[in-house]
Write an enzyme that holds these catalytic residues in place. Structure first.
Site, PDB file in Angstrom:
ATOM      1  N   HIS A 292       0.683  -1.126   0.013  1.00  0.00           N
ATOM      2  CA  HIS A 292       0.111  -0.223   0.552  1.00  0.00           C
ATOM      3  C   HIS A 292       1.012   1.508   0.091  1.00  0.00           C
ATOM      4  CE1 HIS A 292       0.993  -1.438   4.153  1.00  0.00           C
ATOM      5  NE2 HIS A 292       0.781   0.185   4.644  1.00  0.00           N
TER       6      HIS A 292
ATOM      7  N   CYS B  61       9.004  18.587  15.384  1.00  0.00           N
ATOM      8  CA  CYS B  61       7.633  19.201  14.539  1.00  0.00           C
ATOM      9  C   CYS B  61       8.315  19.068  12.549  1.00  0.00           C
ATOM     10  CB  CYS B  61       7.682  20.640  14.809  1.00  0.00           C
ATOM     11  SG  CYS B  61       5.522  21.282  13.920  1.00  0.00           S
TER      12      CYS B  61
ATOM     13  N   CYS C 207       8.444  23.237  11.800  1.00  0.00           N
ATOM     14  CA  CYS C 207       9.573  24.346  12.080  1.00  0.00           C
ATOM     15  C   CYS C 207      10.272  24.041  12.453  1.00  0.00           C
ATOM     16  CB  CYS C 207       8.553  25.540  13.308  1.00  0.00           C
ATOM     17  SG  CYS C 207       7.916  24.286  15.076  1.00  0.00           S
TER      18      CYS C 207
ATOM     19  N   HIS D  13       1.807  21.435  20.376  1.00  0.00           N
ATOM     20  CA  HIS D  13       2.155  22.480  19.171  1.00  0.00           C
ATOM     21  C   HIS D  13       1.388  22.035  17.578  1.00  0.00           C
ATOM     22  CE1 HIS D  13       5.781  24.676  17.274  1.00  0.00           C
ATOM     23  NE2 HIS D  13       5.561  23.543  16.366  1.00  0.00           N
TER      24      HIS D  13
ATOM     25  N   GLU E 154       0.636  24.744  14.990  1.00  0.00           N
ATOM     26  CA  GLU E 154       0.814  25.149  13.425  1.00  0.00           C
ATOM     27  C   GLU E 154      -0.090  24.384  12.665  1.00  0.00           C
ATOM     28  OE1 GLU E 154       3.470  26.138  12.695  1.00  0.00           O
ATOM     29  OE2 GLU E 154       5.208  25.192  13.625  1.00  0.00           O
TER      30      GLU E 154
END
Ligand code: AMP
Length: 278
Positions: A193, A250, A253, A267, A271
């Site tokens: 997949h 992240c 960032c 966070h 974002e």
């Protein structure tokens, strides 16, 4: 399907540390809470296992889970709107446990390739070419869905949305850039997949380390990178186990959250709001 109440990642084995939140700031699990005698008295009694060999049940269940994607290939019409497209080569479905705003799975139908691992299946150039072409088309569909869901929040998309001349609309935000197309180095599901997923990881289904790191480290291998060279480090099991155990970073960032899953999730919410507006 009654079994879709939980994610396979919760029942199959993972490399050491991949799912562990031992060092995380998550609240402690229910089992470590102080016991309440009244609650215990009123709690439903646990049913005795039906199988005469209870020790075998979890393994059977995991095996059934791992094989579940074949149902979409064999019987796509029984899944209603979860199946988005069927071609002679592939079946395109919505992931049942989406790890981002848009998360699709492209399932090649070729019996010869379906049970191979990505490295083996994509060693066949003709097969890879077909999957690439259909994945590119699926990515466009995913981008259009992302635009449908989030386009009204986007500053760069505003001129397009507000255009009154439909025959000559400005291009707007390129949502295709927000879609990733690739494979997990060591998939948990048996049938081949391709993940087609928006970058945001904004989903209640992102519940533990593997869910995040499997899409945001080199454990996620872009489809364009296949076939991998024989000496490509991404083939290495130890390297990939290391990726799953890495600190949280992240996707947008790059901020490092160590092993703080709750902080990462908070966070990601922030974002998401900013990313929507781009
Ligand atoms: P992988 O780690 O690459 O094997 O990812 C398997 C993907 O399949 C995950 O994103 C799961 O959320 C998804 N998945 C697991 N079981 C099912 C199912 N029965 N139907 C649809 N998607 C599923």
């Amino acid at each position: 399907m009654a079994e879709q109440a939980e994610d396979i990642d919760d029942i199959v084995d993972h490399p050491a540390g991949a799912n562990s939140l031992e060092h995380d700031d998550e609240p402690s699990s229910a089992s470590s809470k102080p016991k309440n005698a009244f609650a215990e008295l009123m709690a439903p009694k646990r049913k005795a296992p039906a199988s005469p060999e209870p020790e075998k049940r979890p393994k059977d269940k995991a095996a059934r889970w791992r094989g579940a994607l074949v149902q979409y290939i064999n019987n796509p019409s029984s899944f209603g709107s979860q199946v988005l497209r069927v071609t002679p080569n592939t079946v395109l479905i919505k992931d049942s446990f989406p790890k981002a705003t848009v998360h699709l799975l492209l399932l090649p139908r070729s019996e010869k390739h379906s049970l191979l691992r990505p490295n083996e299946a994509f060693a066949d150039p003709a097969f890879l070419a077909i999957v690439r072409e259909e994945a590119a088309s699926a990515a466009k569909l995913a981008a259009a869905e992302l635009e449908r869901l989030l386009g009204s929040f986007s500053v760069s998309n505003k001129p397009r949305l507000e255009a009154t001349d439909y025959t000559n609309r400005p291009p707007g935000r390129d949502y295709l850039k927000e879609i990733k197309v690739g494979m997990h180095a060591h998939p948990s599901m048996d049938h081949l997949h391709v993940h087609i997923i928006s970058k945001d990881m904004h989903s209640p289904k992102v519940k533990h380390k593997k869910h995040y790191n499997s899409f945001n480290t080199e454990f996620f291998i872009p489809l364009v990178d296949y076939p991998l060279a024989d000496d490509d480090v991404r083939r290495d099991v130890g390297f990939q186990n290391g990726n799953l155990s890495k600190d949280f970073k992240c996707w947008r960032c790059g901020k490092d959250f160590g092993n703080k899953f709750t902080q990462l999730k908070k966070h990601l919410e922030e974002e998401f709001e900013e990313w929507k507006k781009e």
